[in-house]
Design an enzyme around this catalytic site. Structure first.
Site, PDB file in Angstrom:
ATOM      1  N   ARG A 256       0.204   2.489  16.001  1.00  0.00           N
ATOM      2  CA  ARG A 256      -0.161   3.518  15.014  1.00  0.00           C
ATOM      3  C   ARG A 256       0.031   4.953  15.489  1.00  0.00           C
ATOM      4  NH1 ARG A 256       0.839   0.556  10.824  1.00  0.00           N
ATOM      5  NH2 ARG A 256      -0.895  -0.623   9.968  1.00  0.00           N
TER       6      ARG A 256
ATOM      7  N   ASP B 149       0.820  -1.224   0.000  1.00  0.00           N
ATOM      8  CA  ASP B 149       0.000   0.000   0.000  1.00  0.00           C
ATOM      9  C   ASP B 149       0.850   1.268   0.000  1.00  0.00           C
ATOM     10  OD1 ASP B 149      -2.423  -1.389   0.032  1.00  0.00           O
ATOM     11  OD2 ASP B 149      -2.440  -1.503   2.213  1.00  0.00           O
TER      12      ASP B 149
ATOM     13  N   SER C  37      -2.170  -9.254   3.599  1.00  0.00           N
ATOM     14  CA  SER C  37      -1.754  -7.943   4.091  1.00  0.00           C
ATOM     15  C   SER C  37      -1.237  -8.169   5.506  1.00  0.00           C
ATOM     16  CB  SER C  37      -2.950  -6.991   4.094  1.00  0.00           C
ATOM     17  OG  SER C  37      -2.662  -5.887   4.907  1.00  0.00           O
TER      18      SER C  37
ATOM     19  N   ASP D  55      -7.088   1.726  10.872  1.00  0.00           N
ATOM     20  CA  ASP D  55      -5.821   2.458  10.876  1.00  0.00           C
ATOM     21  C   ASP D  55      -5.962   3.897  10.390  1.00  0.00           C
ATOM     22  OD1 ASP D  55      -4.321   0.455  12.030  1.00  0.00           O
ATOM     23  OD2 ASP D  55      -3.888  -0.519  10.118  1.00  0.00           O
TER      24      ASP D  55
HETATM   25  N1  ARG Z   1      -7.607  -5.475  12.889  1.00  0.00           N
HETATM   26  C1  ARG Z   1      -6.386  -5.049  13.456  1.00  0.00           C
HETATM   27  C2  ARG Z   1      -6.473  -3.628  13.939  1.00  0.00           C
HETATM   28  O1  ARG Z   1      -7.376  -2.941  13.582  1.00  0.00           O
HETATM   29  C3  ARG Z   1      -5.204  -5.288  12.572  1.00  0.00           C
HETATM   30  C4  ARG Z   1      -5.084  -4.532  11.318  1.00  0.00           C
HETATM   31  C5  ARG Z   1      -3.888  -5.051  10.628  1.00  0.00           C
HETATM   32  N2  ARG Z   1      -3.587  -4.492   9.380  1.00  0.00           N
HETATM   33  C6  ARG Z   1      -3.056  -5.204   8.378  1.00  0.00           C
HETATM   34  N3  ARG Z   1      -2.747  -4.556   7.317  1.00  0.00           N
HETATM   35  N4  ARG Z   1      -2.881  -6.490   8.442  1.00  0.00           N
HETATM   36  O2  ARG Z   1      -5.656  -3.232  14.707  1.00  0.00           O
END
Ligand code: ARG
Length: 391
Positions: A93, A13, A171, A122
């Site tokens: 994050r 990405d 991902s 995110d």
């Molecule tokens: N669902 C999790 C969160 O919101 C993980 C997101 C992970 N992202 C990824 N690109 N695998 O924190």
């Protein structure tokens, strides 16, 4: 001259974002910021190399110590868990966003970009931080409504060699605390994950002998492994390896995202499982019943704020203050048995234990059992009154 600072991971990405920011948004200069929160060294190196090739300027910021001390330690103290998810991606994050915002400020750049889609959490976590600056926020993945398949083709056209293929479209997001895997067939919640998605954990194996590790805590924070004092980062790294060998720390779940979408998520987090289980076990030895009950509510609030990336909400500092106060007596150690995918507390001790072997023992005479009789007469009294059966 228009410039933009991009929070960069080196993955599909954010790599695709670099040419997109030039071609679709007309930026002359893309500055990438890769924040090290304990991803595998090979990812960091690959990300740095890729950024140096694709971006106009690149920053690599080692934030591992800050991540451990300012984010993971509070998480452990608050038994951080959202619906059973140990909060790995979520907790990193805000720190990544802050580092990118700092670069924008230092460089005098008025635009901040991230590579998050419009479906996940995110975007919210990044923007909760980004929007506190005066910068314009750009989210190419969300704006352009791109699919992963489109991105894979676009990356190839632009000479970006990402390890993602249409057959293995996972991902993946990793940091010291956890690894999350999404996408492809995993989006069908009924589809059993193939072993190949796992990188930190071996397939649990009951023929492998169990192993016991002892975790020492001071004020709710892990400080030693098998009586050997070490820094948080080393302790977590070592535990990820040790517990991962036993297949400890896999989660396959359906999670409620902030937006309200349910998502199938797969995680690996060996050290997190061991440390959170041990910490909670130790709390049961040292905290009062009333503290445990009340703290469970605080922990839940802490976890929800962390999940949403709202670490700047004043409530986050408020709950941390409570948690810190509650952890003053969380000192001691817990023996954890690692076996066939499980991490089981098998012994605990503390100088601050609210436990009296003498009082509770079958064999002790210190407390007269007869003293409890008066208590028992009142216990459940109202229910018996209702049935008119009072003795
Ligand atoms: N669902 C999790 C969160 O919101 C993980 C997101 C992970 N992202 C990824 N690109 N695998 O924190």
């Amino acid at each position: 001259m228009s410039e933009v600072v991009l929070a960069y991971s080196g993955g599909l990405d954010t790599s695709v974002c670099i040419p997109l920011l030039r071609e679709r948004y007309g930026f002359d200069k893309v500055i990438t910021v890769l924040v090290d929160v304990g991803q595998p060294r090979s990812d960091i190196e690959r990300g740095n190399t890729r950024a140096l090739k694709l971006a106009d300027r690149h920053y690599h910021i080692d934030a591992r110590r800050e991540f451990v001390e300012d984010y993971l330690f509070p998480l452990i103290k608050a038994n951080g868990s959202y619906e059973g998810y140990v909060l790995g991606t979520a907790i990193a994050r805000p720190l990544i966003a802050m580092k990118a915002a700092e670069v924008a400020e230092k460089e005098g750049v008025a635009n901040l970009a991230h590579g998050c889609t419009g479906r996940g959490n995110d975007q919210l976590r990044f923007e909760a931080i980004f929007r506190a600056t005066s910068c314009r926020v750009i989210a190419p993945m969300r704006d352009l409504d791109l699919s992963r398949e489109w991105e894979i083709d676009y990356a190839r056209e632009h000479g970006i060699d990402v390890p993602v293929t249409r057959e293995r479209p996972w991902s993946i997001d990793e940091n010291l605390w956890s690894r999350s895997i999404e996408g492809g067939r995993l989006e069908d919640p009924y589809f059993e994950p193939p072993e190949e998605i796992y990188a930190w954990t071996r397939t649990p194996d009951a023929s492998r002998p169990a192993q016991v590790v002892e975790i020492g805590f001071e004020k709710g924070v892990p400080v030693s492994l098998d009586s050997c004092r070490m820094e948080g980062m080393e302790l977590i790294e070592r535990l990820n390896e040790i517990a991962g060998e036993h297949g400890v720390g896999r989660t396959d779940m359906v999670e409620d995202r902030v937006l309200g979408l349910k998502a199938r998520e797969n995680y690996e987090h060996p050290a997190a499982t061991v440390l959170l289980t041990a910490h909670q076990d130790l709390e049961h030895l040292v905290l009062s019943r009333a503290e445990l009950r009340f703290k469970a509510m605080i922990d839940q609030t802490w976890s929800e704020l962390a999940y949403m990336g709202l670490v700047e909400d004043p409530l986050y500092a408020d709950v941390n203050a409570f948690v810190d106060q509650s952890q003053k007596r969380v000192n001691g150690s817990v023996k954890m048995k690692l076996y066939a995918g499980c991490a089981i507390p098998v012994g605990r001790k503390s100088p601050d234990a609210l436990y009296s072997q003498d009082m509770v023992s079958f064999d002790s005479q210190t407390l007269s059992q007869r003293d409890a009789e008066g208590f028992a007469k009142y216990h459940g009294f109202q229910a018996r009154l209702l049935k008119r059966k009072c003795t």
